[in-house]
Scaffold this motif. Structure first.
Motif: not given
Length: 912
Positions: A649-670
């Motif tokens: 919803k903003v102009a874009g995010i960086t790859l480090p932010v995406m990496e952190k989000a995917l890692s946190q999502a993996r913990d949530g899926r478990k």
């Protein structure tokens, strides 16, 4: 590497050059032909070097930076066809090939139009704007339409209606792919309705048009008057033989483990969507990084085209609420807004916010700041505030103007400044509420329902709620609830898709998502599925698809329905969890359990009192989705990802932010998978007694499939009717699937099919076979259902017969033995071979003379063999019983001898 661009107007690139227009800027023609010339940028606007460098890292050497440089080949060709038709074209790198972008010769009355060609696939895309802005809203009025014309592949629709009509599901998905990356680049306060139309005019079957349509839409918007922030492009990434491939062909994608579509600008990622086979987060990030580099190359080339033939942006049409209104709303709402946002339940919190919004509106109205008659005029210029001296309509005498002239009555402008509209107040109140919610999360570390940023909502799941359904599950996560139902069936239940491919596509598994207005406590229209429902259903479907068993292990067609009964964020991921449990309850042997989670983001925490570091939120609710900067949905198991979707919803995010989000999502899926394992009552893991039974047979010789089908399908229909089964599907590879409600029907149909496809051997005995017809030389016996063979008249009885009707009639049942299979595959049966050795039968009721038997005996002999002639060496007395006739020649000799002996005995008896 991925910086955040501004949303207000078009920002100047790193090497800023003035906007060029062909009629006014000097150009250099490289061709002497008047019909085709190539233009370069003027010297004062040309970059200092013909190549552009990727962002350099501090540790890179001079040699490594040279390897990273990309040679610019952005020469724009101009072709003048005369009659005002002037085409500008440029080739742009698109993976391992170039795409051709052309504009100016088709759709000239649109704000912008382009044709993009990849191989022999051609996309046409146009952009148009409304002349008058619509009412202010918090949702940009963007409308996207994508259609695949069947004429693109030289055929018409297979249905009754030959004209393309309502958008198909896969066309809706492409519309969403085009819409989602463009919307974040649109400036706030621009309310002119914008429509993007895209058609596939040619399709070669190898270069997919979906990703090409995203790039075509981004180029068309960049060339138009829409004041978007940056140029948008999209690419597809595949994983083939453990190597990432940019924009692979359809044939290459058949071997790919990843289907990722990424869209963004030259400096930011705006949208990703893809499906994979339990791919790790690290590998997914590598694919995103490669796709972002490919997008950067495309955007750079498009910028050069825009400088030459792009239209000026309508930045003057942007109307934002005045800054004073934000201060007024914050002062009035203040503490009451903070308390309202602390309410944990969604419906009470929504009612409290609506009441507070009405209070703010009433106070501003009492203070004289709000006018309910029209929009705000606080942003109008001095010229707009000048009063018109003469308000009367201008009088025009007859004959002074043509009939086509339009007369517009001047409308007086209001001269009252700082008067806000009701819509402006509501928009500002919503922004202020979002700001306060973000501040509460960043500063207090608590969300509206009291959770921490990484905490999940309470989860409860139940299976087997619906007794007659094949499988059912109710999955509840906080205030989001999905009722999932699984249904099993045969191939006739499969979803057929009519698309541009030559063959009709059939889906063995599909998930249908329904979002009724009652799920959010509202009243709304019910009808055809919305684009949102189609998109969410497809995401949940592809999340579960990788966990399904192959068709040869579980030959069912599977349908899952997910009805959202409550919604407060992440309903598509609730459909993934509920759908997984419903499949297990239906007895589908999944490879692994699958769960989904939605992640949120507060990107700029510094503006709300934070330390400036992005804050990732797990399992976001509806208010956090609306007030946040990202909606990232990830599905899979504890080891890998099956599907993902990200909207920015903003102009874009960086790859480090995406990496952190995917890692946190993996913990949530478990954590979610652990809670799903506590389901009570648990899934049955067995096929329901109300589900159909499917038995799979394999025909050893596939060429015998035609025996089962019969002429015009008559035989297979008769088997279905006789056995009482639901359906029988025979495939060319020899696979036969029988669908029935009980085992009795399956066993009966198996017996009938085995009789049709069996390969008989000499010596086989068939009991109780019906005589179907009688001919002068024998009878035809149905020794197996649908299979008949000849029993010669000489093989009907051990005694001589004048005609077969003297012994049998049509409909009689006899036992026969197979005694011969000739070179043509024709079978010969014998009843006489199964008669007792001592038995003698009389063919007629009266005694017959030798002269009467001499002629019929010749008729009993096969026409291919010589007639029997009595010789002196042939014994006339009774013979010992002959052995069973193995070869046909020996059997005929014995038959002739016995017939001769019988005739001689009858002659002696008559003389006596």
């Amino acid at each position: 590497m991925l910086s955040q661009p501004s949303l207000w107007g078009r920002p100047s690139p790193s090497a800023s050059y003035p906007l060029l227009h062909l009629p006014t800027q000097p150009t250099t023609c490289l061709s002497t032909s008047s019909a085709s010339c190539r233009f370069f940028l003027p010297r004062q606007a040309r970059p200092p070097s013909p190549s552009f460098q990727l962002n350099r890292l501090p540790w890179e050497t001079k040699r490594s930076r040279h390897r990273l440089s990309v040679q610019a080949t952005s020469s724009v060709e101009c072709t003048d066809y005369g009659a005002g038709l002037k085409k500008h074209s440029v080739k742009i790198p698109f993976g391992d090939r170039d795409i051709l972008v052309e504009t100016g010769h088709i759709g000239r009355q649109a704000s912008a139009s382009v044709t993009v060609t990849d191989g022999e696939t051609i996309i046409y895309c146009s952009v148009c704007l409304a002349d008058v802005p619509s009412d202010p809203s918090d949702f940009f009025p963007l409308y996207v339409h994508y259609q695949e014309r069947f004429s693109a592949v030289g055929r018409t629709s297979g249905g009754y209606f030959k004209r393309e009509g309502r958008a198909k599901d896969h066309e809706v998905l492409v519309c969403r792919l085009m819409d989602r990356p463009l919307r974040p680049t649109m400036p706030k306060g621009f309310y002119h309705e914008t429509q993007i139309l895209s058609w596939v005019f040619s399709y070669d079957g190898q270069h997919s048009p979906d990703c090409l349509a995203v790039t075509a839409a981004g180029i068309a918007v960049a060339l138009s008057e829409v004041p978007n922030a940056k140029t948008v492009a999209g690419v597809r990434i595949g994983l083939i033989n453990d190597q990432f491939v940019v924009n692979p062909t359809n044939k290459e994608m058949e071997e790919s483990e990843l289907d990722l579509i990424i869209a963004g600008t030259d400096s930011a990622v705006l949208m990703i969507e893809g499906y994979c086979d339990f791919l790790s987060e690290e590998r997914l990030l590598e694919a995103v990084k490669l796709g972002q580099l490919a997008i950067r190359d495309i955007c750079k080339e498009v910028e050069n085209l825009v400088k030459i033939c792009g239209k000026p942006k309508m930045t003057e049409a942007i109307r934002l609420p005045p800054a004073e209104l934000y201060r007024h709303v914050e002062d009035i709402s203040g503490e009451e807004l903070v308390k309202a946002l602390e309410i944990k339940e969604k419906m009470p919190r929504r009612k409290a916010l609506l009441a507070l919004e009405e209070k703010v509106l009433n106070i501003l109205s009492e203070q004289g700041y709000v006018s309910k008659d029209g929009p705000s005029n606080a942003n109008e210029g001095l010229a707009d505030l000048m009063e018109v001296e003469d308000e009367d309509e201008e009088e025009v005498s007859d004959g002074e103007v043509d009939e086509g002239d339009v007369h517009i009555k001047p409308v007086p402008r209001s001269s009252i400044p700082l008067l806000y509209s009701e819509v402006d107040v509501k928009l500002v109140f919503k922004e202020v509420s979002s700001k306060f919610l973000r501040r509460r999360i960043v500063q207090g570390g608590k969300r509206s329902d009291g959770r921490s940023p990484v905490e999940l909502r309470p989860i409860n799941s139940q299976c087997g709620l619906l007794p007659r359904a094949h499988g059912s599950a109710l999955f509840t996560r906080g205030e989001t609830q999905s009722l999932a139902v699984g249904t099993l069936g045969d191939k006739q239940m499969a979803q057929r898709i009519d698309n541009l491919e030559a063959s009709e596509e059939v889906k063995r598994f599909y998930l249908q998502y329904t979002f009724p207005p009652s799920s959010v406590g509202e009243v709304g229209r019910m009808g055809a599925p919305s684009r949102r429902e189609v998109g969410h259903g497809t995401l949940a479907e592809r999340s579960l698809e990788r966990a399904l068993p192959p068709d040869d292990e579980f030959p069912y067609t599977i349908r899952v329905e997910s009805t959202i009964t409550e919604s407060n964020g992440s309903s598509s991921m609730a459909s993934v969890c509920g759908g997984c449990l419903a499949l297990l309850d239906a007895g589908v042997p999944l490879k692994t359990w699958v769960a989904g989670i939605a992640m949120g983001l507060v990107l700029n925490t510094e503006e709300v009192g934070g330390d400036g570091q992005p804050l990732i939120l797990s399992d976001i609710s509806g208010s956090e989705d609306a007030s946040g900067d990202m909606d990232l949905k990830v599905a899979g198991n504890e080891k890998g990802i099956t599907a993902f979707q990200m909207d920015i919803k903003v102009a874009g995010i960086t790859l480090p932010v995406m990496e952190k989000a995917l890692s946190q999502a993996r913990d949530g899926r478990k954590l979610i998978l652990n809670e799903m394992a506590k389901c009570s009552p648990p899934p049955s893991m067995t096929i329901s007694r109300y589900a159909p039974l499917i038995h799979v047979m394999k025909v050893i010789k596939p060429d015998r499939i035609n025996k089962i089908i019969g002429t015009g399908g008559k035989k297979i229909k008769s088997i279905i009717e006789e056995a009482g089964v639901e359906s029988i599907q025979a495939q060319d590879d020899g696979t036969v699937k029988i669908t029935a409600k009980d085992l009795l029907g399956i066993e009966k149909s198996k017996e009938l099919i085995n009789n049709l496809i069996m390969v008989p051997n000499i010596g086989d005995i068939f009991r109780n076979c019906e005589i179907k017809s009688i001919v002068p030389y024998g009878v035809f016996v149905e020794f197996a259902p649908g299979r008949e063979a000849l029993c010669h008249i000489s093989e009907l009885s051990s005694n001589w017969l004048g005609k077969a009707e003297d012994l049998v009639k049509v409909g009689d049942r006899i036992d026969v033995k197979l005694i011969e299979i000739n070179e043509k595959g024709q079978l010969r049966l014998s009843r006489r071979a199964l008669l007792p050795e001592s038995e003698t039968e009389n063919a007629t009721a009266k005694q017959q003379t030798p002269t009467e038997t001499s002629i019929p005996m010749k008729e009993n002999i096969s026409p291919t063999r010589k007639p029997y002639i009595k010789s002196k060496t042939n014994p006339t007395g009774p013979k010992a019983p002959a052995p069973a006739p193995a070869p046909l020649k020996e059997s005929n000799k014995l038959r002739q001898k016995k017939a001769s002996e019988t005739a001689s005995s009858e002659m002696v008896a008559s003389k006596d």
